[in-house]
Design a protein around this motif. Structure first.
Motif, short mmCIF file in Angstrom:
data_model
loop_
_atom_site.label_atom_id
_atom_site.label_comp_id
_atom_site.label_asym_id
_atom_site.label_seq_id
_atom_site.Cartn_x
_atom_site.Cartn_y
_atom_site.Cartn_z
N ASP A 476 0.88 -1.49 -0.22
CA ASP A 476 0.13 -0.35 0.26
C ASP A 476 0.91 1.26 0.00
OD1 ASP A 476 -0.04 1.39 2.88
OD2 ASP A 476 -0.28 -1.35 2.91
N ALA A 477 1.82 1.32 0.87
CA ALA A 477 3.01 2.56 1.07
C ALA A 477 3.26 2.42 -0.88
CB ALA A 477 3.96 1.54 1.54
N THR A 478 3.89 0.93 -1.24
CA THR A 478 4.64 1.54 -2.46
C THR A 478 3.53 1.80 -4.02
OG1 THR A 478 5.50 -0.89 -1.83
CG2 THR A 478 5.43 -0.06 -4.62
N TYR A 479 2.29 1.45 -3.27
CA TYR A 479 1.13 2.17 -4.41
C TYR A 479 0.64 3.98 -3.56
CZ TYR A 479 -3.52 2.71 -6.28
OH TYR A 479 -4.40 3.22 -7.07
N ARG A 480 1.10 3.74 -3.13
CA ARG A 480 0.70 5.81 -2.90
C ARG A 480 2.38 6.68 -3.34
NH1 ARG A 480 -0.51 3.58 2.63
NH2 ARG A 480 0.98 4.71 3.90
N ALA A 481 3.26 5.31 -2.92
CA ALA A 481 4.01 5.97 -4.13
C ALA A 481 4.49 6.38 -5.33
CB ALA A 481 5.51 6.17 -3.36
N LEU A 482 3.84 5.79 -5.53
CA LEU A 482 3.57 5.60 -7.09
C LEU A 482 2.12 6.33 -7.73
CD1 LEU A 482 4.88 1.66 -8.11
CD2 LEU A 482 6.62 3.98 -8.43
N HIS A 483 1.44 6.61 -6.83
CA HIS A 483 -0.08 7.37 -6.95
C HIS A 483 -0.14 8.43 -6.87
CE1 HIS A 483 -0.62 3.25 -8.64
NE2 HIS A 483 -0.76 3.57 -10.07
N ASP A 484 1.30 9.31 -6.77
CA ASP A 484 1.04 10.58 -5.52
C ASP A 484 -0.19 11.66 -6.00
OD1 ASP A 484 2.05 11.46 -8.07
OD2 ASP A 484 3.80 11.93 -7.21
N ASP A 485 -0.64 11.16 -7.04
CA ASP A 485 -2.15 12.29 -7.35
C ASP A 485 -3.21 11.80 -6.80
OD1 ASP A 485 -3.78 13.83 -8.01
OD2 ASP A 485 -2.95 14.04 -10.39
N PRO A 486 -3.81 11.88 -5.93
CA PRO A 486 -4.56 11.31 -4.84
C PRO A 486 -6.23 11.78 -5.74
CG PRO A 486 -4.43 12.76 -3.77
CD PRO A 486 -3.80 12.49 -4.80
N LEU A 487 -5.93 13.21 -6.97
CA LEU A 487 -7.63 13.14 -7.22
C LEU A 487 -7.96 12.16 -8.53
CD1 LEU A 487 -6.73 17.02 -6.72
CD2 LEU A 487 -8.57 15.84 -5.62
N ASN A 488 -6.65 12.13 -9.13
CA ASN A 488 -7.09 11.35 -10.36
C ASN A 488 -6.62 9.11 -10.21
OD1 ASN A 488 -7.31 13.80 -11.11
ND2 ASN A 488 -4.99 13.87 -11.80
N VAL A 489 -6.13 9.47 -8.79
CA VAL A 489 -6.56 7.18 -8.33
C VAL A 489 -7.53 7.29 -7.41
CG1 VAL A 489 -4.57 5.86 -8.63
CG2 VAL A 489 -4.12 7.91 -9.63
N GLU A 490 -7.72 5.95 -7.42
CA GLU A 490 -8.13 5.28 -6.24
C GLU A 490 -7.32 5.39 -4.80
OE1 GLU A 490 -12.13 2.65 -7.57
OE2 GLU A 490 -10.13 1.88 -8.32
#
Length: 978
Positions: A476-490
């Motif tokens: 989950d931490a890896t996912y957050r780091a790879l998708h650092d734009d929470p507005l466009n990513v689940e």
């Protein structure tokens, strides 16, 4: 004309606290009196002035205004003023007019108060005598300081507290496994040292996250109020040293270790005891010391006593363990190589102790024991144990003595106490529930790249800025780091099946509480939000980014049984120090990489006192690095079944290889196999060596049972509720029974000021003398002889004048009316420094003398209780008149009573000295013999005991008697009473 003459000395009957008064002016209607000491002036009616003339007699001692004292031999009168004739302390004969008596002269002593007409109520006198009696027996009880705290009577905790608090300048490492109560042990030691007078000031240093927990525990369990010091509080003291703000100071390690100025202020103070929690975090190597270690080292050098607390004394290996020991005794533990060699020899000693159980009748066992003893006393015990002609009682006694000698003389057992769950027993079963979940596609893509392409893994580390193997274990931490734009990513929690799984678990367990621990702070915060959005649940979150108040608020919301939250989510910090034993369900949302952190997580629930099996829930992704890490824990070291204490060793050997094998099943199988072999080897070594010795030494059950029996004796003392009822009534405390052995105490309208927990206008508190009832509820205080309220009331009585005079009437058909009796209570006075705790051998001892007016001693014929229940009160004005009319007779009885009491003093002194010698001589002999074999016994400890014995002998020998209280009894008949 009036009897008053200017210059005469009088005291106010109604306001004795004004002190000694001087007549200023007199006319036919009024008299004016100056009370210079209190700077007050009063004018009274000359005919009915509530005043009593101060007149001293032969043998009295008077303070002159010029600062010298006169021992009165005779008196004369000049112009209506009394002139006293006597000798000064230097033997000079002088005269002193009453007008020249010191205005500040106090009339607190029983003799002075009585002869100046100051009398108290009879029930006050009764309470004073009973207070002396109870104080005398309680101070000698071997459980003093251990009976009052609100704790379960757990043998190993009480043994350690009793053993350590008896020592001069105790310096020990409390290293029980997680959940066995190190904080309680430290609190017990501190409580006893404070009550016995061996300590007055203590500094307690704990991790920042535990400051409020310690604050609450010390108050709730031990009724100790400490000053919590931080930077804001320190600045409020301006230029003054903030560490002088209280006797007990609690401070955050992180705050103090980062602040050289505050360290210097702490080091400028005198500390009787230094307590350091989580001491394994102090960083030291033979080449350098971390700032925290260096600070504690300087403070430890200043402090008389030192308690270090750690559940993992070897978390960073034997070098780290040695670092803690050198803080305790740098002279003893100064050579790491020598210490390693000593450790290797403990296997032989542990084997010898086990061999004792096979004697007599086992020749190899005799050889094993013989190999580790080197003195005649031990050899004689072994000969007795090996002799088949000795009876079973002789065998048992020899086995016990030899076992204790071996434990005393070998190893670090004198400076380190470590109980294990296996040794203590009574812990609940641990049940592991593993759920395999399918990897979500976003996580699967990351792992697929990393598994098949080393360059992809390197790129992943660079892109996410995470460490290896965190990037693989905490997806989950890896996912957050790879998708650092929470507005466009689940958000990760919308794709992670562990969240749905967690909601299902919460439904399954019904109303039970559940603690969730995750590695990462952001994971914990997001998961709390997910539970709110997806499940409508309030899940307080606990992590290192919160303030202490916010953390405490979250923990309190989770702990509340009725209205609290069902679930709380913690980051890794939630797995250290906090106690959540009211909960039995633990979810490891992910797994920590270090075995010690895994055990600390489980240890938040699996603590002594836990009454349910621990349900450990672990969701893992099938075929993931997290599942491989789970295999290493389960198959390599049985990490979930029980704490083993060897996880750190295993991680040091295999940690790096394990990280590389998280994507390689074949290599993982090899590491698990190698880990298992080393695990079993380490367990065998620990069982055979120092750990075995420590476990045997950490609780000697015979001693622990004796302490528990002494505590139960005080718990069951039927005199306590009777005494409490009388004391509360006299001190003006309202008491209401609530049922279930509960009392609610609050300040009454006429309560004396300054009683602990009872401020006027406030609600007061609920309390019970029942230990079990007190333990069942956090809001109920444990009433005991050691409770601050009872100790305060007893202290005021013993240290003040309350109830030290009284006058009563006695109607008895066999005694003619108008006869006088004096009931005198003398008290031993043994001035000695509080650190000697002389009260354990000679507490203030009452000698009661009952004399009739002819001087006959009736003490043996008429008991205190039998007399008291037949006495009747009399108005104060009548009492003063009776005393005035019998001054000379009372003086004679006071002198004669002193002679009668003095006859009993030599026996009291001799008994106390014998008690002191029996205890200290035996301990001194033991320590001297022990020092020949075990260098952990310090020379200064033995010398301190010699000095203590000598000082106690001198103090007890200098014991004197003083009149503590006197009651005048006048006989009457029915006509007189009417």
């Amino acid at each position: 004309m009036s009897e008053f003459i200017p210059g005469q000395r009088w005291i106010s009957d109604g306001e004795a606290e004004l002190g000694l008064g001087t007549i200023l002016n007199v006319d036919f209607r009024s008299v004016t009196v100056l009370f210079a000491a209190s700077q007050e002036t009063r004018t009274y009616s000359a005919r009915q002035a509530p005043l009593t003339r101060v007149a001293f007699g032969n043998g009295d001692r008077i303070d002159a205004a010029e600062g010298w004292q006169l021992n009165v031999d005779d008196t004369k009168e000049i112009d209506g003023l009394i002139v006293y004739i006597g000798e000064t302390d230097s033997g000079e004969t002088r005269e002193l007019s009453e007008a020249q008596i010191a205005d500040s002269m106090q009339f607190n002593q029983a003799r002075d108060r009585l002869l100046t007409g100051q009398v108290d109520r009879n029930d006050w006198f009764d309470l004073r005598f009973r207070t002396l009696h109870h104080h005398h027996r309680i101070e000698q009880n071997p459980a003093l300081g251990l009976a009052g705290p609100k704790i379960d009577l757990i043998p190993h905790q009480l043994y350690i507290a009793d053993e350590v608090a008896r020592r001069h300048a105790p310096r020990v490492l409390l290293a029980d496994e997680v959940g066995l109560g190190k904080t309680i042990e430290a609190g017990l030691i501190l409580h006893r040292l404070l009550l016995s007078g061996r300590a007055e000031r203590a500094l307690i240093l704990v991790p920042d996250s535990l400051t409020h927990q310690w604050l609450v525990e010390l108050l709730r369990r031990f009724a100790l109020e400490v000053t919590l010091l931080d930077e804001q509080q320190s600045q409020a003291h301006g230029d003054a040293n903030p560490f002088e703000a209280g006797q007990l100071i609690l401070a955050s390690q992180q705050w103090l270790f980062a602040n050289p100025q505050r360290q210097a202020q702490a080091e400028a103070c005198a500390w009787d005891l230094l307590i350091v929690d989580e001491a394994h975090h102090l960083d030291w190597s033979p080449n350098a010391s971390g700032p925290g270690y260096a600070c504690v080292e300087r403070l430890a050098d200043i402090a008389t006593g030192l308690l270090l607390l750690t559940a993992t004394p070897e978390q960073m290996g034997i070098e780290s363990h040695f670092a803690r020991l050198r803080l305790l005794d740098p002279d003893r533990y100064h050579d790491l190589a020598r210490f390693r060699a000593e450790e290797a020899g403990y296997v032989q000693v542990a084997a010898a102790i086990d061999a004792l159980e096979r004697l007599p009748g086992d020749d190899p066992a005799i050889a094993i024991v013989s190999a580790v003893i080197d003195d005649a006393d031990s050899q004689a015990l072994l000969d007795t144990l090996a002799d088949p002609e000795s009876d079973e009682a002789q065998h048992a006694d020899a086995r016990r003595q030899l076992r204790e000698q071996l434990l005393d003389r070998h190893g670090t057992g004198r400076v380190m106490f470590r109980n294990s769950r296996r040794h203590v027993g009574g812990f609940p079963e641990r049940r592991l529930h593993v759920t395999r979940l399918e990897l979500p596609s976003a996580y699967r893509r990351v792992l697929h790249k990393a598994e098949h392409n080393e360059d992809a893994l390197d790129e992943l580390l660079i892109e996410t800025r995470l460490e290896h193997p965190d990037v693989l274990l905490y997806l989950d931490a890896t996912y957050r780091a790879l998708h650092d734009d929470p507005l466009n990513v689940e958000p990760w929690w919308q794709i992670d099946p562990r969240v749905t799984w967690l909601l299902e678990r919460l439904t399954e367990i019904g109303r039970d509480k559940l603690l969730v621990i995750a590695h990462d702070r952001e994971t914990a915060t997001d998961l709390s939000e997910a539970l709110r959005v997806l499940g409508g649940l309030h899940a307080p979150v606990f992590h290192e980014g919160l303030s202490l108040v916010e953390r405490d608020r979250a923990a309190a919301a989770f702990a509340d049984e009725e209205d609290g939250s069902q679930v709380m989510v913690c980051s890794e910090i939630g797995s250290e120090g906090r106690n959540f034993q009211f909960c039995r369900h633990l979810v490891m949302f992910d797994l920590p990489q270090h075995p010690d952190q895994l055990e600390q997580r489980i240890g938040r629930l699996d603590r002594i006192g836990q009454r349910h099996a621990i349900e450990i829930h672990v969701p893992v992704f099938a075929g993931s690095p997290g599942e491989r890490l789970l295999r290493w824990y389960r198959e390599g070291m049985d990490a979930f079944s029980a704490p083993h204490g060897v996880g750190s060793d295993l991680y040091d050997v295999f940690g790096d290889e394990l990280a590389e094998a998280l994507l390689d099943d074949a290599r993982l199988d090899e590491i698990i196999s190698e880990t298992r072999v080393l695990f079993e080897t380490r367990i065998a070594e620990h069982d055979a060596g120092r750990n075995r010795l420590l476990e045997l030494n950490a609780c000697r059950h015979e001693r622990a049972d004796a302490v528990i029996a002494a505590i139960r004796q005080l718990d069951d003392d039927q005199a306590l509720p009777r005494y409490l009822d009388q004391a509360l009534d006299i001190f003006g405390v309202d008491s209401h029974e609530l049922g279930g052995e509960l009392l609610h105490l609050r300040a009454g309208p006429h309560m004396l000021d300054g009683l602990p927990g009872l401020a006027k206008g406030e609600e007061g508190f609920t309390a019970t003398a029942s230990r079990s009832h007190a333990l069942a509820r956090d809001d109920v205080q444990h009433l005991s002889w050691e409770h601050p309220l009872i100790r305060e009331m007893m202290g005021r009585i013993l240290d003040g004048a309350m109830g030290n005079t009284a006058l009563a009437l006695l109607n008895h058909p066999a005694i003619p009316a108008g006869r006088l009796m004096a009931e005198l209570v003398f008290r031993t006075h043994c001035p000695a420094p509080t650190r000697l705790h002389v009260n354990r051998f000679l507490p203030p001892t009452a000698i009661r003398v009952l004399l009739d007016e002819s001087g006959a001693n009736l003490s043996a014929k008429v008991s205190f209780t039998g007399l008291a229940k037949n006495l009747k009160r009399v108005k104060k004005a009548v009492a003063r008149d009776l005393i005035k009319s019998r001054h000379d007779q009372l003086r004679e009885l006071l002198s004669q009573g002193e002679s009668e009491a003095e006859r009993e003093l030599p026996t009291i002194i001799e008994t106390a000295q014998q008690r002191m010698r029996d205890e200290l001589d035996g301990e001194l002999t033991r320590l001297q013999a022990l020092a020949e074999h075990n260098p952990a016994v310090r020379d200064d400890e033995i010398q301190a005991l010699r000095d203590e014995r000598h000082a106690l002998d001198m103090a007890i020998d200098g014991t004197r008697l003083r009149l503590d209280a006197v009651r005048v009894i006048v006989t009457v008949d029915d006509d007189t009473r009417r």
